[in-house]
Design an enzyme around this catalytic site. Structure first.
Site, PDB file in Angstrom:
ATOM      1  N   GLU A 193      -1.018  11.687  34.892  1.00 18.77           N
ATOM      2  CA  GLU A 193      -0.696  12.465  34.445  1.00 18.77           C
ATOM      3  C   GLU A 193      -0.116  13.771  34.425  1.00 18.77           C
ATOM      4  OE1 GLU A 193      -4.569  13.547  32.785  1.00 18.77           O
ATOM      5  OE2 GLU A 193      -4.427  12.685  30.722  1.00 18.77           O
TER       6      GLU A 193
ATOM      7  N   LYS B   7      -3.162   7.511  24.033  1.00 15.97           N
ATOM      8  CA  LYS B   7      -1.780   7.190  25.196  1.00 15.97           C
ATOM      9  C   LYS B   7      -2.779   6.311  26.207  1.00 15.97           C
ATOM     10  CE  LYS B   7      -1.492   9.916  29.322  1.00 15.97           C
ATOM     11  NZ  LYS B   7      -2.685  11.512  29.330  1.00 15.97           N
TER      12      LYS B   7
ATOM     13  N   ASP C 258      -6.967  -3.353  46.687  1.00 19.76           N
ATOM     14  CA  ASP C 258      -7.074  -3.204  45.313  1.00 19.76           C
ATOM     15  C   ASP C 258      -5.313  -2.576  46.185  1.00 19.76           C
ATOM     16  OD1 ASP C 258      -6.954  -1.559  43.139  1.00 19.76           O
ATOM     17  OD2 ASP C 258      -7.177   0.301  44.174  1.00 19.76           O
TER      18      ASP C 258
ATOM     19  N   ARG D 160      -5.049  -7.281  35.717  1.00 21.96           N
ATOM     20  CA  ARG D 160      -6.304  -7.174  34.586  1.00 21.96           C
ATOM     21  C   ARG D 160      -7.411  -6.693  35.163  1.00 21.96           C
ATOM     22  NH1 ARG D 160      -3.133  -3.633  31.998  1.00 21.96           N
ATOM     23  NH2 ARG D 160      -1.179  -4.247  30.036  1.00 21.96           N
TER      24      ARG D 160
ATOM     25  N   GLY E  68      -5.958  -3.383  38.258  1.00 21.75           N
ATOM     26  CA  GLY E  68      -6.434  -3.691  36.998  1.00 21.75           C
ATOM     27  C   GLY E  68      -5.567  -2.761  36.563  1.00 21.75           C
TER      28      GLY E  68
END
Length: 1113
Positions: free
Chosen positions: A513, A578, A415, A800, A690
């Site tokens: 965040e 967002k 990852d 992705r 991702g």
């Protein structure tokens, strides 16, 4: 005709079941109180109590259950059959010879498993007897945890752990929130907020809670920690019930701990073995290593050898006895009926030979391998270099069955975020309407005075732009799930951000965040708190703005965005959203899309993580519609997630684009060095992420996955839009094949092989197209071309990617024709499917929780530790266990082949060559400890060299030490040695008197002499193979030989009263009193070891491996 109606009937039944929402639901009556009359039928249901059982056995079922499990192992079952055959028919050896080793193996394993289970029982009792507080008749009553029932109202105080799965009814806080840490469930130490339902949060005392009349309808228990679907029906004043949805934000899970909240009242919904924590105990599917598969293959070969030996001897016995001159002597003549050969007699003879030769199958090998794996796994846990000071933790071994597989890895799937990178986010810039804003000064997260100014890289903003800019900053201050804590000690660590306005700090389950909210703080907009459903912001003019938080549309990995609906002080409704650029741009109808898109691309190429922000205004009527959509989706008990996704899709569209943000995620320490080492070791590294392509590609260059000279091949949606997928694949295929041919020509002509390095980039959408079967049913075509391209690329980046696609990629490579060994490494819940799919799964104890670490085979603190666990530990484990397996088969061939040869000299009468004690103790005592110790501490080259020279890993790749060539070599070496022992002693015995008084040796002396040469040869063979000598090796190797001599002297030196024979009495002493016996022992041991020594010398001189070069130097 009735038959024709049957499908229709079944269809209707299925449809009815589908429509009926109550099939998989349960109704919980809070406080066991019935609903008001006429409201709904009161049907009390039976649920398990709150007893946790993690143990496998009870006092009564331990022996039968454990024996059943052990005899499911094919080797144990085989030895049981042999033991029963020895009991039933007249066999040449005593049943003790196979019964005792089997009993030893079964007992040792049973004691180990019994002890582990006793510890589990102890832990269960501690948990089950823990006191809990329950509300009964308006009073608090203490109960044992195991007596808790579904429907009980529980009082939990601060820092207490939840005894079962609960729904929050009310809390000590006025807004009905409570804070919880779920560290023991998923390792996340951050405080998460959970909510009581609006209508029940006012019931704040025991008496009030006792008056609550409500029922909860929810799904039956299932193991997903993050998913819950239910609704609560509250009966107030006997009217129609008020229905409110319940989701995972209302559920407190067993094992989590209450923090920063004085007390809560909650109702038990799942108890005991139905709690989510207990449902997650279930073990993962068993992974088997390549070594274990080789071992089983070798075992089958040896079983065939055993059967053929027994068959040959049985046939030869009857041929030999068929000659009348070789029948029994005259005084033991047989009757006519006895002479007739019976099939049953032949079969019992065959079984007797099977018993005689069965030691060629080593039962103790399985125990030794188990002990080697179990004890060897501690070396990873004890490795101080893999201890992380920051986390205060070292590496963890969750399964010891795959240690040697760490030395066989060919593909590494990793990852990106949190694995290659730190997952420690820092706000870099934001772009609003084409203007770029960069915070001025930051120092270790502290905001320096005057830092609320902005650096504008463009013209000064106009009034309209100013409005948009402030709206953007407000959007980022409102669109998140960050919590604000006043400075306090959290888990013993003082935390805080000094702003001169009191100290507070932000915590969230997502580091992105926190970085964005802190970034806004540095740009002058400070998020203060969420109080009474109102979010408070301090703007640049030091004014507090209040927005009522109406709805949160939570982030999920499929949508890749999150939204909030708020009402401003002026009564205006806003929807702020967002998310990833690919999730926002298609839903935007206006805004400066091109400028912002260009900036997003620019930042992505720099390796920054980008998010886009958009908004839309809602009229009161539109807001009502949105509310209705969300409420109906949230109240659904059946397929709630699907309905919510559909509702979100309808709501989140027609946005006005505001801007984008850029956050930096730094590379982990030594990540680049680790990837370079893995490449040198011959492993192919794939990054599965991702993230968007540009960000991921920048990280790949930084981590040296791609070099500047690497030619990048793209297989992306952008490219397949211009050309068909078919054309793109064939074009890439031609490129890499041309390269392969030119390399081949150069290597044949002896020219430099300075070849082009390829890297492939593929995205999730294109991967789906490649893996999708084509219309004409030829599913394999694209897949094969894709695999062929991948094989010729040194590195592959998949961007992705959805979590399930990561697992699909691993599965695809696992199933390719080379059957390579794969390793998956990641740190988050989205990597679990990949970790479980790979042959070896490694979890990183990261900031995204312990989900990956809990589901992995091994857990390490940082990515850099992968280098040592593979190149050092994996290498050692493999060479140790490879030697262990080959050596076990070798020493058993040496042991049993003389027994086979002996039958040709004793009329195939099944006469044993060795004494019963020797047969029994050969594998248990005389030769077991040296190989166990070798397999734990052998180091053929030092640790530093293995770390410094990763190419040594290539020497052991593709299971090279357990290939058929080496297996056959060891087997022939065993046969040669056995022939040397047997015929050497046979010819030395031939016509010589061996003792000084002219006595001849008997058959038991012959057997003892063969056995002595055997024990010394196999032990010294291991000594020759040992490179790493310590005092323990010396003690065990020479101690084993000494033990054999002392045992033989005692065994033959005393008349043992419990034996019904004394055939070994004085045999060993008589043998040692003979000079020729000593000479034959020394001579035959030397001759037996000579071929192996010659082979080692010749191979090192003529065809040395890289490892042997280093050993010599």
């Amino acid at each position: 005709a009735p038959c024709e109606n049957l499908p229709t009937l079944i269809y209707r039944l299925i449809n009815c079941v589908g429509e009926e929402n109550w099939v998989d639901n349960r109704t919980v009556y809070i406080g066991h109180r019935e609903p008001p009359p006429g409201a709904e039928a009161y049907i009390p249901q039976r649920y398990p109590d709150n007893r946790i059982v993690s143990s496998k056995y009870t006092f009564w079922n331990f022996i039968p259950k454990n024996l059943f499990e052990q005899f499911r192992r094919i080797a144990n079952f085989y030895f049981l059959i042999i033991f029963l055959v020895q009991l039933i028919i007249d066999t040449p050896t005593s049943p003790i010879t196979s019964g005792l080793p089997l009993f030893f193996v079964i007992t040792v394993t049973a004691i180990k498993q019994g002890y582990e289970d006793w510890l589990r029982h102890k832990a269960d009792n501690t948990v089950n007897r823990c006191p809990v507080h329950v509300i009964q008749h308006g009073k608090v009553v203490r109960k044992q945890s195991c007596r808790l029932q579904v429907g009980d109202i529980v009082l939990v105080k601060e820092d207490e752990t939840f005894p079962c799965d609960l729904i929050v009814l009310s809390t000590s806080r006025q807004d009905g929130t409570c804070f919880v840490t779920t560290a023991s469930l998923d390792g996340e130490s951050s405080h998460k907020t959970y909510y009581a339902v609006q209508e029940t949060k006012a019931f704040n005392t025991e008496e009030e809670v006792d008056t609550l009349r409500a029922t909860i309808e929810c799904e039956q228990p299932q193991p997903d920690l993050y998913k819950f679907v239910g609704r609560i029906n509250i009966y107030l004043d006997g009217n129609e019930p008020i229905a409110r949805p319940l989701g995972s934000e209302n559920v407190l899970l067993r094992g989590a701990t209450l923090k920063n909240t004085e007390y809560i009242y909650a109702v038990a919904i799942y108890t005991g073995m139905e709690t989510k924590m207990a449902l997650n105990y279930q073990s993962k599917s068993q992974k088997r290593s390549a070594v274990e598969k080789s071992m089983n293959a070798f075992l089958v070969i040896y079983l065939c050898i055993l059967i053929s030996k027994a068959l040959i001897n049985t046939v030869l016995k009857y041929l030999w006895q068929g000659d009348p001159g070789r029948d029994e002597p005259w005084y033991n003549g047989k009757t006519q009926s006895e002479r007739q050969r019976h099939l049953i007699r032949a079969f019992t003879d065959f079984l007797a030979f099977m018993v005689l030769f069965n030691y060629i199958i080593p039962v103790s090998m399985y125990v030794t391998v188990e002990m080697q794996k179990f004890l060897g796994s501690y070396f990873i846990s004890w490795d101080e270099e893999m201890f992380d000071e920051e986390l205060g933790e070292g590496a963890l071994v969750n399964t010891s069955d795959l240690n040697e597989e760490l030395g066989q890895v060919e593909y590494v799937f990793t990852d990106k975020t949190g694995t290659l990178t730190e997952n420690n986010m820092e706000f870099i810039e934001c772009c609003v309407d084409g203007l770029v804003y960069v915070p001025l000064s930051v120092c270790n997260g502290q905001i320096l005075p005057g830092a609320s100014g902005i650096d504008v890289i463009d013209s000064s903003p106009e009034p309209a732009k100013k409005e948009n800019e402030e709206l953007f900053f407000r959007a980022l201050c409102l669109c998140h799930t960050v919590q604000v804590k006043e400075e306090e000690t959290v888990d013993g660590i003082k935390r805080g951000i000094n702003q001169g306005k009191g100290t507070s700090f932000y915590i969230s389950s997502s580091p992105d965040e926190v970085a964005l909210v802190e970034g806004m703080k540095r740009l002058g907009f400070t998020y203060l708190r969420l109080k009474d459903s109102h979010m408070e912001i301090l703007n640049r003019k030091e004014e507090i703005e209040r927005f009522e938080l109406l709805e949160v549309l939570n982030f999920d990995s499929v949508r890749r965005r999150m939204s909030v609906i708020v009402r401003s002080g002026t009564g205006q409704y806003y929807l702020f959203c967002k998310g990833a650029d690919s999730a926002i741009f298609p839903r935007v109808v206006s805004g400066k899309v091109e400028q912002i898109r260009a900036r997003v691309q620019h930042n992505a190429v720099e390796g920054l993580r980008t998010l886009c922000v958009a908004y839309k205004m809602l009229s009161p009527a539109e807001y009502e519609e949105v509310c209705h959509l969300l409420t109906s989706a949230k109240l659904a008990l059946h397929a709630r997630e699907k309905k919510l996704a559909e509702a979100y899709d309808v709501i989140e569209k027609n946005f006005i684009l505001l801007g984008a943000t850029a956050v930096e995620d730094r590379l982990q320490d030594q990540a680049a060095d680790t990837i370079e080492s893995l490449h040198k070791a011959g492993m192919k590294v794939w990054v599965l992420t991702g993230d968007k392509m540009e960000t991921a590609a920048a990280t790949c260059y930084a981590s040296r996955l791609f070099r500047r000279s690497t030619q990048i091949l793209e297989l992306t949606t952008k490219r397949t839009e211009e050309q068909s997928l078919h054309d793109v694949l064939f074009e890439l295929s031609r490129t890499v094949l041309r390269q392969r041919r030119s390399m081949l020509r150069e290597s044949l002509s002896g020219l430099s092989n300075d070849f082009q390095d390829y890297g492939l980039i593929i995205d999730g959408a294109t991967l789906s197209a490649v893996l999708k079967p084509s219309e004409d049913g030829s599913s394999g075509s694209y897949k094969e071309i894709f695999l062929d391209i991948c094989r010729n690329c040194s590195a592959v980046l998949c961007c992705r990617m959805a979590p399930l696609q990561k697992a699909q990629i691993v599965k695809l490579i696992k199933a390719s024709k080379e059957r390579p060994i794969t390793l998956g490494i990641g740190d988050g819940a989205n990597d679990v499917s990949m970790i479980l799919e790979a042959h070896v799964g490694i979890g990183i104890m990261g900031k995204e929780g312990r989900h990956a670490a809990r589901n992995s085979d091994y857990a390490i603190p940082k990515f850099k530790h992968l280098k040592k666990i593979l190149l050092v530990h994996g290498h050692y484990y493999y060479i140790r266990i490879a030697e262990l397996v080959q050596y076990f088969f070798y020493k058993n061939v040496c042991f049993i082949f003389p027994q086979f040869l002996y039958q040709f000299f004793c009329g195939f009468s099944q006469q044993p060559l060795y004494d019963t004690a020797y047969l029994t103790l050969y594998n248990i005592s005389f030769t077991s400890l040296p190989i166990l110790l070798y397999s734990l501490i052998e180091q053929h080259v030092s640790m530093d060299i293995l770390k410094r020279d990763p190419s040594l890993y290539r020497d052991i790749s593709k299971n090279s030490l357990l290939c058929w060539r080496i297996f056959i070599y060891w087997t022939f070496l065993g046969v040669f040695d056995a022939a040397v022992f047997f015929f050497g002693i046979y010819f030395l015995f031939d016509d010589a008197t061996f003792t000084s008084n002219g006595q001849m040796f008997g058959n038991w002396t012959f057997g003892a002499l063969v056995f002595t040469v055997l024990v010394f040869t196999v032990t010294l063979k291991l000594a020759l193979d040992t490179h790493y000598w310590t005092w323990i090796n010396h003690f065990v190797i020479w101690g084993s030989l000494l033990f054999y001599v002392v045992f033989s002297l005692l065994w033959g030196g005393i008349i043992w009263p419990f034996l019904n024979y004394q055939r070994m009495y004085y045999v060993f002493m008589q043998m040692l009193s003979s000079g020729p016996a000593w000479l034959s022992i020394v001579l035959l041991v030397s001759v037996s070891l000579l071929p192996d020594v010659l082979k080692k010398v010749l191979c090192r001189a003529l065809w040395p491996t890289t490892t042997e070069h280093i050993q010599v130097s």
